[in-house]
Design a protein around this motif. Structure first.
Motif, PDB file in Angstrom:
ATOM      1  N   PHE A  69      -7.758  10.715  39.125  1.00  0.00           N
ATOM      2  CA  PHE A  69      -6.868   9.704  39.701  1.00  0.00           C
ATOM      3  C   PHE A  69      -7.363   9.265  41.072  1.00  0.00           C
ATOM      4  N   GLY A  70      -7.335   7.945  41.296  1.00  0.00           N
ATOM      5  CA  GLY A  70      -7.653   7.399  42.601  1.00  0.00           C
ATOM      6  C   GLY A  70      -9.135   7.427  42.935  1.00  0.00           C
ATOM      7  N   ALA A  71      -9.438   6.923  44.144  1.00  0.00           N
ATOM      8  CA  ALA A  71     -10.840   6.857  44.578  1.00  0.00           C
ATOM      9  C   ALA A  71     -11.457   8.242  44.724  1.00  0.00           C
ATOM     10  N   SER A  72     -10.622   9.239  45.023  1.00  0.00           N
ATOM     11  CA  SER A  72     -11.132  10.604  45.212  1.00  0.00           C
ATOM     12  C   SER A  72     -11.241  11.370  43.898  1.00  0.00           C
ATOM     13  N   HIS A  73     -10.792  10.770  42.795  1.00  0.00           N
ATOM     14  CA  HIS A  73     -10.835  11.396  41.472  1.00  0.00           C
ATOM     15  C   HIS A  73     -10.131  12.756  41.456  1.00  0.00           C
ATOM     16  N   ASP A  74      -8.985  12.832  42.140  1.00  0.00           N
ATOM     17  CA  ASP A  74      -8.204  14.071  42.121  1.00  0.00           C
ATOM     18  C   ASP A  74      -7.612  14.293  40.731  1.00  0.00           C
ATOM     19  N   PRO A  75      -7.423  15.546  40.324  1.00  0.00           N
ATOM     20  CA  PRO A  75      -6.862  15.831  38.990  1.00  0.00           C
ATOM     21  C   PRO A  75      -5.414  15.358  38.883  1.00  0.00           C
ATOM     22  N   LEU A  76      -5.058  14.886  37.705  1.00  0.00           N
ATOM     23  CA  LEU A  76      -3.714  14.390  37.430  1.00  0.00           C
ATOM     24  C   LEU A  76      -3.316  14.837  36.026  1.00  0.00           C
ATOM     25  N   TRP A  77      -2.090  15.377  35.886  1.00  0.00           N
ATOM     26  CA  TRP A  77      -1.545  15.673  34.568  1.00  0.00           C
ATOM     27  C   TRP A  77      -0.779  14.453  34.050  1.00  0.00           C
ATOM     28  N   ILE A  78      -0.833  14.231  32.740  1.00  0.00           N
ATOM     29  CA  ILE A  78       0.046  13.259  32.088  1.00  0.00           C
ATOM     30  C   ILE A  78       0.729  13.987  30.941  1.00  0.00           C
TER      31      ILE A  78
END
Length: 332
Positions: A69-78
């Motif tokens: 997620f985002g420009a930093s490519h942080d982890p995201l759960w869906i």
């Protein structure tokens, strides 16, 4: 196979939308553009986990995904929950928050010192009536208390399929078929949904993915009456599908799987006796038990006798006779 018979909603939902491409087709229209566009959908991956309460598995199924997620490519759960009850549940925000807490708890067990990943909670609802409850957790409290500073702020996204017609269902091919089958299961624009399912199954076969028809066939056998199954067969053949490629052939396949399981059990029992005649006897008996077990599973989920008889050759009287003969030999 037994689990698929008991949980047809979970089976269809998972086999369809665990595919990241199908999941993206389901989720993208639900999320706001400014948020959706920050998810790197190329990194979307299914996580093998479930957080649904055991007593709700007949009416719920869930999928968990991870993405950057985002420009930093942080982890995201869906987290996606299929709600397949006939009526909406006003406590859904509470249940979704509880499931999200389960996801974070599992994450902390693996990485106790790590930072928690944010969760995008999405409810996919398919019932008999429109969703008419709030998606906000704080709306479960009296209005004056909602502004308290320690009140939990939580809200889930909502995909209410009951507000769509068959022609409004989007997504990739398998996803559209699954959503239309669920629509038909709730009797929502039943005939139009079934006709579109038949047409899309033919497209799927032309694309070389005909095996998925078995999954859809299993779901429809467990959610539709015999006249609706026949309607699907009629549409299938009218649109150019061969009779052997329809739902009844899938029912026959299901029975054969039960027979083969019985034969394997019989062979194992016979070999344990160490006699050739024991193996033959055990194999025949195992096949008979496999037929009985499969028919009982189909009856348990509401498949009608005329469908069972057409697929297995067993009517109600011969089924009872076979059960009694097996029970008599068990007592010997």
């Amino acid at each position: 196979m037994a689990d698929e018979l008991v949980h047809p909603n979970d089976n269809l939902f998972r086999k369809t939308f665990a595919d990241p491409r199908e999941a993206a087709g389901l989720l993208c229209p639900v999320l706001p553009a400014e948020f959706r566009d920050r998810i790197d959908w190329n990194t979307l991956a299914s996580v093998d986990a479930s957080f649904v309460d055991d007593e709700l598995r007949r009416s719920e199924a869930d999928l968990l995904f991870k993405a950057a997620f985002g420009a930093s490519h942080d982890p995201l759960w869906i987290y996606v929950l299929l709600e397949h009850q006939s009526t909406p549940d006003r406590l859904m925000p509470f249940r979704m928050l509880k499931y999200c807490m389960g996801i974070w708890d599992a994450q902390l067990r693996e990485t106790p010192q790590g930072m928690l990943h944010p969760i995008v909670p999405v409810v996919f609802y398919q019932g008999a009536s429109h969703w008419n409850h709030s998606t906000r957790f704080d709306d479960l409290f009296p209005e004056p208390q909602r502004r308290l500073p320690w009140m939990v702020r939580f809200e889930h996204y909502m995909l209410d399929q009951t507000r769509l017609g068959p022609g409004d269902v989007g997504g990739d091919l398998k996803g559209r078929i699954a959503r239309l089958a669920m629509m038909a299961a709730c009797r929502q624009e039943l005939h139009a949904a079934i006709e579109m399912v038949a047409q899309l199954l033919l497209e799927l076969r032309s694309a070389g993915e005909g095996e998925y028809a078995g999954t859809v066939g299993h779901y429809l056998l467990n959610t539709q009456d015999d006249k609706e199954i026949q309607l699907l067969q009629d549409h299938w053949q009218r649109l150019g599908g061969s009779p052997e490629g329809g739902i009844m052939s899938y029912a026959q396949q299901l029975i054969e799987q039960g027979r083969e399981l019985g034969r394997e059990q019989g062979r194992a029992q016979g070999e344990a006796k160490g006699r050739e005649e024991g193996r033959a006897e055990g194999e025949a008996r195992g096949e008979a038990k496999g037929r009985v077990n499969t028919v009982e599973s189909l009856l348990q989920v509401g498949v009608k006798w005329d469908v069972i008889e057409a697929a297995t050759g067993l009517n109600e009287a011969s089924f009872q006779d076979l059960k009694e003969r097996l029970a008599a030999t068990d007592d010997q």
